[in-house]
Design a protein around this motif. Structure first.
Motif, PDB file in Angstrom:
ATOM      1  N   SER A 108     -10.424   1.259  -2.065  1.00 16.41           N
ATOM      2  CA  SER A 108      -9.394   0.959  -1.062  1.00 16.41           C
ATOM      3  C   SER A 108      -8.032   1.519  -1.465  1.00 16.41           C
ATOM      4  CB  SER A 108      -9.291  -0.552  -0.839  1.00 16.41           C
ATOM      5  OG  SER A 108      -8.718  -1.209  -1.961  1.00 16.41           O
TER       6      SER A 108
ATOM      7  N   ARG B  76       0.826  -1.209   0.000  1.00 15.76           N
ATOM      8  CA  ARG B  76       0.000   0.000   0.000  1.00 15.76           C
ATOM      9  C   ARG B  76       0.857   1.255   0.000  1.00 15.76           C
ATOM     10  NH1 ARG B  76      -5.215  -1.091  -1.553  1.00 15.76           N
ATOM     11  NH2 ARG B  76      -5.758  -3.124  -0.723  1.00 15.76           N
TER      12      ARG B  76
ATOM     13  N   ASP C 286     -14.395  -2.222  -4.373  1.00 16.14           N
ATOM     14  CA  ASP C 286     -13.475  -2.370  -3.244  1.00 16.14           C
ATOM     15  C   ASP C 286     -12.027  -2.148  -3.665  1.00 16.14           C
ATOM     16  OD1 ASP C 286     -15.616  -2.947  -1.585  1.00 16.14           O
ATOM     17  OD2 ASP C 286     -15.381  -5.123  -1.762  1.00 16.14           O
TER      18      ASP C 286
END
Length: 208
Positions: free
Chosen positions: A133, A99, A129
């Motif tokens: 996200s 991430r 999603d």
């Protein structure tokens, strides 16, 4: 900036690409990436196989279903890889800091290349999603059913439009997803009406 990019959700004939193109005209920093890009490559089969003549959209839906059997996010992965390769060339993502790596790459795309990624063609909850996200604003297009059919006929012809499967699982999902989107766009009117919606979308994107 609050968002790393934008993703547009809409049913068949809702005007997803038209909205994206008008956004790009209003602000050239936005760059379009389609979740159907990989399917459009495969669609060439329907131009030479008589079994699919006039039924191209069903072929594309089936192809997408088969690819998702390999990986439910394969269309999303393809769009993300294309986005990163086109803007950065070489890039690195690690399992340990995925991430953080990805946010760094999105920041670099905007900072070094002045590009805001815009994903077009979201249809499933997995798509929703995946991109929300990753910091993307979800925009849903609302269009009446009869208006969408009129546009499908104009775009694809009567035969293809009538054979388009509006009961396909992704078409069912997207109606529910639009209700969940952070921002909704009404595309029942004229292009002038849509341009007013575009102004509202871009203002929201940058002020949020």
């Amino acid at each position: 900036m609050t968002y790393n990019g934008m993703i547009i959700f809409g049913e068949m004939g809702s005007g997803k690409d038209t909205l994206a193109d008008r956004i790009i005209e209003a602000d050239g920093r936005f760059k379009k990436y389609g979740l159907g890009d990989i399917i459009r490559l495969i669609k060439k089969v329907s131009t030479v196989d008589p079994a699919w003549f006039g039924n191209e959209r069903t072929f594309m839906q089936l192809a997408a279903d088969k690819l998702r059997e390999i990986d439910m996010d394969i269309l999303n992965h393809f769009a993300l890889a294309k986005m990163l390769e086109e803007n950065l060339g070489d890039f690195t993502l690690t399992k340990e800091a995925y991430r953080e790596d990805l946010n760094r790459l999105f920041e670099k795309i905007l900072r070094d290349h002045n590009v805001i990624p815009m994903i077009v063609g979201g249809r499933t909850w997995k798509d929703y999603d995946y991109w929300t996200s990753r910091g993307f604003l979800a925009v849903g297009i609302e269009v009446d059913a009869h208006k969408r059919m009129e546009r499908l006929v104009l775009r694809d012809g009567q035969e293809v439009a009538e054979k388009s499967d509006s009961t396909h699982n992704t078409e069912k999902d997207v109606r529910e997803i639009i209700e969940r989107c952070e921002l909704k766009v009404d595309n029942n009117g004229s292009l002038e009406d849509l341009d007013r919606e575009v102004e509202r979308v871009t203002q929201y994107f940058f002020k949020a």
